[in-house]
Design a protein around this motif. Structure first.
Motif, PDB file in Angstrom:
ATOM      1  N   ASP A  25      63.087  21.544  -2.693  1.00 10.76           N
ATOM      2  CA  ASP A  25      64.059  22.155  -2.190  1.00 10.76           C
ATOM      3  C   ASP A  25      65.550  21.792  -2.543  1.00 10.76           C
ATOM      4  O   ASP A  25      65.848  20.794  -2.221  1.00 10.76           O
ATOM      5  N   VAL A  82      61.692  36.727  -9.508  1.00 11.43           N
ATOM      6  CA  VAL A  82      61.764  37.415  -8.167  1.00 11.43           C
ATOM      7  C   VAL A  82      61.669  38.793  -8.612  1.00 11.43           C
ATOM      8  O   VAL A  82      61.958  39.429  -9.418  1.00 11.43           O
ATOM      9  N   LYS A 100      66.742  42.405   0.257  1.00  6.19           N
ATOM     10  CA  LYS A 100      66.714  41.386  -0.810  1.00  6.19           C
ATOM     11  C   LYS A 100      67.269  41.785  -2.146  1.00  6.19           C
ATOM     12  O   LYS A 100      68.120  41.375  -2.872  1.00  6.19           O
ATOM     13  N   GLN A 103      70.909  41.997  -2.015  1.00  2.00           N
ATOM     14  CA  GLN A 103      71.361  40.560  -2.074  1.00  2.00           C
ATOM     15  C   GLN A 103      71.405  40.061  -3.647  1.00  2.00           C
ATOM     16  O   GLN A 103      72.316  39.281  -3.813  1.00  2.00           O
ATOM     17  N   ALA A 132      71.253  30.108  -5.594  1.00  2.00           N
ATOM     18  CA  ALA A 132      69.964  30.433  -4.815  1.00  2.00           C
ATOM     19  C   ALA A 132      69.331  29.216  -4.343  1.00  2.00           C
ATOM     20  O   ALA A 132      69.444  28.145  -5.001  1.00  2.00           O
ATOM     21  N   TYR A 133      68.883  29.231  -3.005  1.00  2.00           N
ATOM     22  CA  TYR A 133      68.252  28.268  -2.394  1.00  2.00           C
ATOM     23  C   TYR A 133      66.846  28.290  -2.988  1.00  2.00           C
ATOM     24  O   TYR A 133      66.006  29.565  -2.699  1.00  2.00           O
ATOM     25  N   SER A 135      63.118  27.082  -2.232  1.00  2.00           N
ATOM     26  CA  SER A 135      62.460  26.299  -1.156  1.00  2.00           C
ATOM     27  C   SER A 135      60.783  26.183  -1.595  1.00  2.00           C
ATOM     28  O   SER A 135      60.617  27.024  -2.644  1.00  2.00           O
ATOM     29  N   THR A 137      56.924  26.699  -0.525  1.00  2.19           N
ATOM     30  CA  THR A 137      56.125  27.401   0.411  1.00  2.19           C
ATOM     31  C   THR A 137      54.862  27.050   0.144  1.00  2.19           C
ATOM     32  O   THR A 137      54.497  26.849  -1.084  1.00  2.19           O
ATOM     33  N   LYS A 147      59.919  29.637  -3.281  1.00  5.94           N
ATOM     34  CA  LYS A 147      60.530  30.874  -2.884  1.00  5.94           C
ATOM     35  C   LYS A 147      62.201  30.877  -3.125  1.00  5.94           C
ATOM     36  O   LYS A 147      62.776  29.918  -2.909  1.00  5.94           O
ATOM     37  N   ASP A 149      65.908  32.276  -2.266  1.00  5.58           N
ATOM     38  CA  ASP A 149      66.407  33.204  -1.046  1.00  5.58           C
ATOM     39  C   ASP A 149      67.960  32.539  -1.115  1.00  5.58           C
ATOM     40  O   ASP A 149      68.438  31.962  -2.017  1.00  5.58           O
ATOM     41  N   LYS A 150      68.553  33.139  -0.382  1.00  6.44           N
ATOM     42  CA  LYS A 150      69.896  32.953  -0.105  1.00  6.44           C
ATOM     43  C   LYS A 150      70.759  32.982  -1.206  1.00  6.44           C
ATOM     44  O   LYS A 150      71.641  32.310  -1.768  1.00  6.44           O
TER      45      LYS A 150
END
Length: 159
Positions: A25, A82, A100, A103, A132-133, A135, A137, A147, A149-150
């Motif tokens: 992460d 993605v 998304k 974004q 991008a973050y 993480s 999962t 994943k 995100d952000k």
């Protein structure tokens, strides 16, 4: 003439395939390597839809720390993907939040999320960087994956 593999050959091939070890992460700098349109399954699996697949090369953590996977090793795989729905490049009508796809695309293009989008060619996005973050999962079968995100535009700063 095509080859037909035996179960033993297929098991050997799967066993020899390097397993994916997710990145730890962190907030990362990602560079677009490829963008392509394909037809794929809908989210519920009951039909098909157009989708845009963006492949990113992970460049480095934004904070300048060492890039490691969840086992603390330098990652063997530095490509993450993605999947975006090109029909959902707007805002959610209930929450007024951007979908998304919006974004991700506005971050790649370096424009505010409220800006009009004009993409002449997916190839125009290749080479652009974003933050991008990433993480970790756990899937229902117990395997771990990453994943993304952000998403935000990459400004060269360590934040």
């Amino acid at each position: 003439m095509s080859s037909v593999f035996s179960m033993k050959d297929m098991a050997t091939e799967v066993a020899n395939k390097p397993r994916f070890i997710p990145l730890a992460d962190n907030l990362y700098v990602l560079e677009v390597q490829d963008v392509k349109e394909e037809t794929g399954p809908t989210y519920d699996g009951k039909g098909e839809q157009e989708q845009v697949i963006v492949t990113f090369k992970v460049k480095q953590p934004v904070d300048g720390s060492e890039m490691v996977d969840i086992e603390g090793q330098y990652p063997k795989n530095d490509l993450l993907k993605v999947w975006l729905n090109p029909a959902a490049i707007s805002f959610n009508t209930r929450t007024n939040q951007p979908h998304k796809a919006r974004q991700v695309l506005t971050a790649i293009m370096g424009v505010p999320v409220e800006s009009p989008l004009e993409i002449k060619s997916w190839d125009d996005l290749v080479g652009k960087k974003v933050k991008a973050y990433v993480s970790v999962t756990t899937k229902p079968d117990g395997t771990k994956s990453n994943k993304l995100d952000k998403f935000s535009p990459y400004d060269g700063k360590k934040k």
